[in-house]
Design an enzyme around this catalytic site. Structure first.
Site, PDB file in Angstrom:
ATOM      1  N   ASN A   1      37.365  38.573  32.417  1.00 52.79           N
ATOM      2  CA  ASN A   1      37.794  39.879  32.899  1.00 52.79           C
ATOM      3  C   ASN A   1      39.311  40.002  32.689  1.00 52.79           C
ATOM      4  OD1 ASN A   1      38.933  41.798  34.743  1.00 52.79           O
ATOM      5  ND2 ASN A   1      36.970  41.904  35.783  1.00 52.79           N
ATOM      6  N   ARG A  57      38.591  51.619  36.831  1.00 55.84           N
ATOM      7  CA  ARG A  57      38.490  52.168  38.187  1.00 55.84           C
ATOM      8  C   ARG A  57      38.816  53.641  38.192  1.00 55.84           C
ATOM      9  NH1 ARG A  57      38.585  47.724  42.205  1.00 55.84           N
ATOM     10  NH2 ARG A  57      38.540  49.378  43.740  1.00 55.84           N
ATOM     11  N   ARG A  81      44.000  52.117  38.089  1.00 58.68           N
ATOM     12  CA  ARG A  81      45.155  51.298  38.492  1.00 58.68           C
ATOM     13  C   ARG A  81      45.489  50.202  37.491  1.00 58.68           C
ATOM     14  NH1 ARG A  81      42.629  48.049  43.622  1.00 58.68           N
ATOM     15  NH2 ARG A  81      42.112  50.154  44.263  1.00 58.68           N
ATOM     16  N   GLU A 139      32.537  47.329  33.962  1.00 60.05           N
ATOM     17  CA  GLU A 139      32.224  47.463  35.387  1.00 60.05           C
ATOM     18  C   GLU A 139      32.580  48.885  35.775  1.00 60.05           C
ATOM     19  OE1 GLU A 139      34.535  44.609  37.481  1.00 60.05           O
ATOM     20  OE2 GLU A 139      33.541  42.915  36.551  1.00 60.05           O
ATOM     21  N   THR A 162      37.063  44.515  44.442  1.00 55.52           N
ATOM     22  CA  THR A 162      35.709  44.899  44.848  1.00 55.52           C
ATOM     23  C   THR A 162      35.263  44.016  46.011  1.00 55.52           C
ATOM     24  OG1 THR A 162      35.386  45.277  42.500  1.00 55.52           O
ATOM     25  CG2 THR A 162      33.447  45.476  43.890  1.00 55.52           C
ATOM     26  N   GLU A 165      24.349  40.934  39.036  1.00 55.61           N
ATOM     27  CA  GLU A 165      25.466  39.999  39.138  1.00 55.61           C
ATOM     28  C   GLU A 165      25.657  39.727  40.619  1.00 55.61           C
ATOM     29  OE1 GLU A 165      29.093  40.774  36.953  1.00 55.61           O
ATOM     30  OE2 GLU A 165      30.262  39.553  38.365  1.00 55.61           O
ATOM     31  N   HIS A 208      33.300  36.816  41.052  1.00 62.04           N
ATOM     32  CA  HIS A 208      34.258  37.269  42.063  1.00 62.04           C
ATOM     33  C   HIS A 208      34.825  36.089  42.840  1.00 62.04           C
ATOM     34  CE1 HIS A 208      36.490  39.700  44.814  1.00 62.04           C
ATOM     35  NE2 HIS A 208      36.251  40.719  44.022  1.00 62.04           N
TER      36      HIS A 208
END
Ligand code: PXP
Length: 241
Positions: free
Chosen positions: A7, A45, A49, A70, A101, A151, A191
């Protein structure tokens, strides 16, 4: 061994801190690929951002491995996905004020919306994954939407304060992965994973892909992008043995 999705959001975070052209997440993605990444993941997003639509457009043109977008389950993002055609779309919950998230999708609570967005993406030949907490109810609800993948959110495992909590949270990830696999779904996780806590997760046979961002980008600032990706792949390879 599991596939690694890198990512590159936080390369864009650094760029947006100054609103300049560098560092470019598209360049970082190319370096990640050269180092052996199996997938590039970006989160566009609503508040833009970090990743911008320009990044997604260029990644779609240049990325040679799978591109995973995503995205929030919204009609605006559906249009973006239709325009740029990522290989995979991962539906994530999004709240404006969150730092990252914070939890998985509540699939039961928004079943009709998730179903509709999933079907629209699949009709455009985009595979769909739902980012959910490692919770059996959520796994079953995800399966009912028609999505072929989930996921699993590893945040609770990564943030567990005690060894006991960590073991318990890891077991939830294992159970959710097994249940999803039994239902015929493909399973990813991500994550909060870093070079230490990734090891037990990399050893879970039912999980076929990890998406990792912050830890890799943070290490890349110090040692370079390719090395940071290679070291993550090496860590995963050892753990999978
Ligand atoms: N997977 C999903 C669905 C995410 O939303 C994120 C964060 O953007 C990640 C993986 C990567 O998390 P981290 O940056 O903590 O590695």
């Amino acid at each position: 061994m599991q596939r690694l999705g890198v990512n590159v959001d936080h390369v864009a975070t650094l760029r947006q801190a100054r609103r300049v052209r560098y560092p470019d997440p598209v360049t970082a993605a190319a370096l990640a690929e050269l180092a052996g990444a199996d997938q590039i993941t970006v989160h566009l997003r609503e508040d833009r951002r970090h990743i911008q639509e320009r990044d997604l457009r260029l990644l779609r043109e240049t990325c040679q491995v799978m591109l995973n977008l995503e995205m929030a389950a919204s009609d605006d993002m559906l249009k973006v996905a239709w325009a740029h055609k990522p290989d995979l779309a991962t539906l994530v919950p999004e709240r404006r004020e969150e730092i990252t998230t914070e939890g998985g999708l509540d699939v039961n609570g928004m079943r009709e919306l998730v179903k509709r967005i999933t079907r629209s993406l699949q009709d455009a030949h985009i595979a769909v994954s739902l980012f959910i907490d490692p919770d059996l109810e959520q796994v079953r609800a995800a399966h009912k939407t028609g999505a072929q993948r989930v996921e699993l959110h590893t945040g609770a495992y990564c943030e567990a304060a005690t060894e006991e909590a960590r073991t318990r949270e890891l077991q939830r990830v294992v159970d959710a992965a097994r249940t999803a696999t039994r239902l015929g779904m493909r399973v990813a996780a991500g994550h909060g994973l870093n070079y230490e806590n990734v090891k037990p997760v990399a050893a879970i046979a039912e999980i076929e892909e990890l998406n990792i961002g912050h830890a890799i980008v943070a290490r890349a600032v110090l040692v370079g992008f390719e090395r940071a990706v290679r070291e993550m792949l090496e860590t995963m390879r050892h753990a999978a043995r």
